[in-house]
Write an enzyme that holds these catalytic residues in place. Structure first.
Site, PDB file in Angstrom:
ATOM      1  N   LYS A  95       0.853  -1.184   0.000  1.00 63.48           N
ATOM      2  CA  LYS A  95       0.000   0.000   0.000  1.00 63.48           C
ATOM      3  C   LYS A  95       0.894   1.240   0.000  1.00 63.48           C
ATOM      4  O   LYS A  95       1.912   1.273   0.707  1.00 63.48           O
ATOM      5  CB  LYS A  95      -0.900  -0.027   1.246  1.00 63.48           C
ATOM      6  CG  LYS A  95      -1.978   1.052   1.268  1.00 63.48           C
ATOM      7  CD  LYS A  95      -2.876   0.904   2.495  1.00 63.48           C
ATOM      8  CE  LYS A  95      -4.010   1.924   2.521  1.00 63.48           C
ATOM      9  NZ  LYS A  95      -4.892   1.757   3.696  1.00 63.48           N
ATOM     10  N   SER A 137      -9.819   1.750   2.558  1.00 62.83           N
ATOM     11  CA  SER A 137      -8.886   2.479   1.731  1.00 62.83           C
ATOM     12  C   SER A 137      -7.847   1.609   1.012  1.00 62.83           C
ATOM     13  O   SER A 137      -7.246   2.063   0.043  1.00 62.83           O
ATOM     14  CB  SER A 137      -8.146   3.513   2.581  1.00 62.83           C
ATOM     15  OG  SER A 137      -7.366   2.874   3.568  1.00 62.83           O
ATOM     16  N   SER A 162     -10.227  -0.526   6.761  1.00 64.98           N
ATOM     17  CA  SER A 162      -9.557  -0.315   5.476  1.00 64.98           C
ATOM     18  C   SER A 162      -8.819  -1.520   4.907  1.00 64.98           C
ATOM     19  O   SER A 162      -8.408  -1.496   3.749  1.00 64.98           O
ATOM     20  CB  SER A 162      -8.573   0.855   5.585  1.00 64.98           C
ATOM     21  OG  SER A 162      -9.264   2.079   5.465  1.00 64.98           O
TER      22      SER A 162
END
Lengths: 478, 485
Positions: free
Chosen positions: B75, B150, B174
């Site tokens: 990420k 996210s 997330s």
């Protein structure tokens, strides 16, 4: 006419003498090239986290114990949020609701009167960097070397009633933090900074007046002047029927005045909240005990001991304990000499202080060590030299010409204590001064000094004064 | 190759049936082939292949670590030395990190390969990956739908077989919500289990890093490599890391599964509930006992979270000021204008919304009513769990109330968007470990996630339950249509 009473409270930022910063491993040395002592944490890169330096906590506890304060075994770090280019994170990590040190006190002495000044709290926080406004073609430079340097902010109660009391408190605090070896006390470099809260009220009124805050004043002299100026300014406003505005003011030492920086309305809302990156700081009993056991003898206790152990008067004891180094010098010299403690104290207060002041040196920089001073006093004590000659020798030592005995030897300054030799010189002097002898015998005994002077002149000051006196007296009174 | 588990790939690499270079090349090609998903912000093929070759040399020397040579997608919230670390934001769109996050560092020590940096909601604020400065990510199961957020890029990448595994972060769901939407396994460990150092902070007291993988077993392997105390993170916990793979297959008979009635009420899609009930029945068949538990303060989770997370974020994001790094506005007359324009141009709408909410909640005069009140609620919510776990061993429910929604569907309605995390937020508020695993498909062909919450630091129990379902079902092996080969 109203008599006005000033009310003063002080906030002192003490830079702690840790080797590394409060929340990072970067060094804290002063004066390095800009931004060479700022690591990823100090410049607030994305993702970095603070880690508490336990040495800073140890120093804060040391201070707390020295002022008989409550140590909060759980204290909390909070974020103080505001934007400024030298504040890399956009917040300063400080302590807000639960500081490490709670209420304590210091006793000050002005004009021989003791007074207890309350200490509200002392909390740990990090320093910001510096904005450099010069030499960047109209731009501002940022140096983050200082960012993250540990500070202990010591907040007093509004207990002081004059600039003199404020200075006495500050000096006391200044002495204390250096005794504790938690701060170098260097005001020029900003290691010991002071903000003053000043208000006035009619004498006898209990309610406090509106205060102003004077920011970052960097010498004792300026603090005293700034407070004095501010008191007079406030009196003038109130006597003219005006009102004091709560505001922050800056002192300008060049013009000796304070100027408004920002009003209460313009004050920041810092949006304090507990820093989620740092768990509450828990201090265990054994940690606090170990700090307590490491406390040095504190200034007040040392002063009391000097009075009792060495028979010094209060004034001497205060002077000699002003710094730990000076007190150590005194004790080293006293224990090494046959002379009295009082003699050592007089030499320190007299010659030594005189030379130190003249050359703006502190005791650790004295070219004449405690051992050398002890020997010098010994030579007076064993009558090798007179007090007057000793002063000459002191000057020679100060100038690096060797130790006492070498200088006595080299310059032939040994005192004449051979009674026969002294008597011979006295006879020579008397032979040339019949007029003065007549005066003496007619009752003008003041003239005795003349004979002593002549003998000393003839011996270049080396004749033992006591013997000279004795023999002269015997001969003249015969 | 892209449907194999980490265990399988690791065996192939150690036995040198496959080189890391080949494996990395394969995934790089797939990333390129499916770039329309927009799952990655940065792919540095040269760097990845260099790392793969280094891994191959280590494998050749016969001194590999368990994950040596495995390519992993990260990420874009993890600082990665020498690479863009944008956090999905314009304000960091030029930020090349000079250091590695602990998460990255630990995986690099094993010579895993950094396949690329995945797309994400800006500063991890979002549940659909639509707030990214780099554009939305498509859900591989249906490209008109969102992948969740996210960690949307990471979930989509693992789901589409663009990476064998990925890292993510979870502040309110997330990791788990996008895992649920994309049909992969997403694991948020206990707060303090994995270091946060080098992870761009959103809400420090809630953020936790974890893996997105094809199975619970893979999640165990990745957690094994990344968990543990970090002296650079004062909130990481100094506890021994257990062997997460050792207890994967343990017997669960007699263990109690708590079902909060609050997780099966209004707002839950019928199809989602059906799939979850089927998984629960599977556990019953394995000998576990289902029981009702009560989490009376569940309804307060979303409001509590949306005070605390923005409060912390408003302060955490202050460092993005245009002074030292990152985006700075072109034209300004003074300092105040520089700050204002930099942040106005550098942050997207959702981030600004949360900075404003947080700034408000922390303001003098409002602090007690918002921030302090929310902190009290947070304790009540944690107490609910403590009581529930006196009765049961794990808590289960759906990860999300619905399957993935369509792109643009909720962008104008922040409240509807926030309610997507209604089941996941509580684990962050209470600091508990929780996983989302694929439990089946809804009538519309979209994956449904089963949510399992465990006791504090009881990651082994969660992984055990998750793995037992995956031993008896193959939902986790399903690939989105069009991504099977």
């Amino acid at each position: 006419m109203t008599t006005w009473e000033p009310v003063i409270g002080l906030e002192v930022h003490v830079q702690l003498l840790t080797r590394s910063k409060i929340f990072s491993g970067a060094a804290t040395r002063f004066g390095s090239a800009p931004n060479t002592q700022a690591c990823a944490v100090d410049i607030a890169l994305p993702g970095v986290l603070p880690v508490m330096n336990s040495e800073a906590a140890r120093m804060a506890v040391k201070f707390g114990l020295a002022v008989a304060a409550r140590i909060n075994q759980t204290s909390i770090f909070a974020r103080k949020n505001y934007f400024y280019p030298d504040l890399p994170k956009g917040y300063q990590i400080s302590q807000y609701e639960l500081p490490i040190v709670g209420g304590g006190h210091l006793t000050i002495s002005t004009n021989g009167n003791d007074k207890r000044i309350g200490i509200t709290r002392a909390h740990l926080e990090e320093d910001a960097g510096k904005s450099l406004h010069e030499d960047y073609h109209g731009m501002t430079g940022i140096d983050l070397n200082r960012a993250g340097t540990p500070l202990l902010e010591i907040v007093s109660e509004p207990d002081m009633r004059s600039p003199q009391e404020a200075i006495a408190y500050l000096k006391k605090l200044h002495t204390l933090v250096r005794y504790l070896e938690i701060c170098d006390g260097n005001m020029q470099e900003g290691s010991f900074r002071c903000d003053a809260n000043v208000s006035i009220r009619p004498l006898g009124q209990t309610e406090l007046g509106t205060r102003t805050e004077l920011k970052n004043i960097n010498s004792f002299r300026f603090i005293e002047r700034a407070i004095q100026y501010e008191i007079e300014r406030q009196i003038e406003i109130l006597e003219d029927g005006g009102q004091i505005i709560q505001e922050t003011r800056l002192y300008d030492p060049d013009r000796n005045e304070t100027r408004s920086m920002r009003s209460k309305e313009e004050a920041h809302d810092y949006r304090y909240f507990p820093d989620p990156d740092l768990p509450p700081m828990i201090l265990h009993d054994d940690f606090i005990d170990s700090v307590r056991n490491s406390l040095p003898e504190l200034p007040d206790a040392k002063k009391q001991r000097f009075i009792e152990q060495y028979g010094l008067n209060d004034e001497d004891a205060v002077q000699l304990t002003a710094t730990k180094e000076l007190a150590d010098y005194f004790e080293t010299a006293t224990s090494a000499t046959q002379g009295s403690a009082k003699t050592v104290a007089n030499w320190i207060a007299g010659e030594l202080s005189g030379y130190l002041n003249k050359e703006n040196k502190d005791i650790t920089e004295s070219p004449v060590g405690a051992g050398q001073l002890a020997t010098l006093i010994d030579r007076i004590h064993d009558r090798t030299i007179s007090g007057k000659i000793a002063k000459e020798i002191f000057e020679s030592m100060w100038n690096g010409e060797g130790d006492t005995d070498t200088i006595i030897e080299k310059k032939g300054l040994k005192q004449i204590t051979d009674a026969g030799a002294i008597e011979k010189i006295i006879d020579e002097v008397l032979a040339k001064s019949e007029k003065q002898q007549e005066q003496y015998k007619s009752g003008q005994t003041k003239v005795f000094g003349y004979f002593v002077g002549q003998v000393m002149k003839a011996t270049k000051g080396k004749a033992n004064p006591q013997q000279v006196n004795e023999i002269l007296k015997r001969k003249l009174d015969a | 190759m892209h449907t194999k588990s980490l265990t399988e790939l690791s065996i192939d690499l150690i036995q040198q049936k496959l080189s890391s270079t080949e494996l990395t090349q394969h995934f790089l090609e797939r990333i390129d082939l499916h770039r329309q998903l927009n799952a990655f912000i940065t792919v540095d093929a040269e760097r990845a292949l260099d790392q793969a070759r280094a891994a191959d040399r280590r494998l050749g020397r016969g001194t590999p670590a368990p994950l040596t040579g495995i390519p992993i997608a990260h990420k874009d919230i993890f600082c990665t030395e020498g690479m863009l670390t944008s956090c999905g934001s314009r304000i960091l769109s030029n930020f090349v990190s000079p250091y590695n996050a602990t998460m990255i560092e630990k995986l690099r020590q094993q010579d895993t390969v950094i396949l690329g940096k995945t797309n994400m909601d800006e500063f991890a604020m979002g549940s659909s990956n639509e707030t990214s400065y780099y554009g939305p990510v498509a859900n591989p199961w249906d490209e008109s739908r969102v992948p969740g957020g996210s960690s949307g890029g990471s979930a989509a990448a693992v789901s589409a077989g663009l990476a064998p595994a990925a890292t993510g972060t979870d502040t309110g769901g997330s990791i788990r919500q996008p895992a649920s939407f994309c049909g992969v396994t997403g694991f948020k460990p206990s707060y303090g289990r994995v270091s946060r150092y080098g992870m761009v902070a959103f809400a420090s007291s809630l953020d936790q890093a974890g893996p997105l993988t094809r199975s619970a077993q893979d999640a165990a392997l990745l957690l094994q490599a990344t968990a543990g105390f970090d002296p650079r993170d004062s909130t990481s916990v100094d506890r021994e890391t257990p062997d997460y793979t050792a207890t994967l297959t343990a017997d669960i008979s007699g263990l109690k599964i708590g079902l909060p009635k609050q997780y099966f009420g209004q707002g839950l899609d019928g199809q989602v509930e059906l799939v979850v009930r089927e998984a629960l029945a599977h556990y019953e068949a394995l000998g576990a006992r289902l029981m009702d538990v009560d989490l009376p303060n569940s309804a307060l989770c979303v409001p509590c979270y949306y005070v605390l997370a923005p409060s912390e974020a408003s302060s955490n994001l202050s460092r993005f000021d245009g002074v030292r790094y990152g985006y700075r506005t072109q034209q300004y007359d003074d300092l105040t204008q520089m700050y204002a324009k930099t942040r106005a141009e550098g942050f997207g709408a959702e981030v600004k919304r949360r900075i404003m909410i947080g700034t408000y909640a922390l303001s003098a005069g409002y602090y007690d009513a918002y921030y302090l009140k929310a902190q009290k609620l947070r304790r009540l919510i944690a107490d609910d769990f403590r009581r529930a776990f006196e009765q049961c061993d794990v808590i289960m429910g759906p990860t999300t109330p619905t399957t993935a929604f369509t792109l643009g569907e909720k962008t104008d309605d922040p409240i509807a968007m926030y309610l997507n995390d209604i089941y996941t937020i509580s684990a962050n508020l209470a600091g508990l470990p929780a996983i989302s695993i694929p439990a089946g498909l809804s009538g519309d062909g979209m994956p449904v996630g089963l949510h399992i919450i465990g006791r504090y630091f009881d990651e082994p129990q969660i992984l055990n339950f998750a793995h037992r379902l995956q031993m008896g079902t193959d939902w986790h092996r399903r690939s989105p249509p069009g991504y099977t080969s």
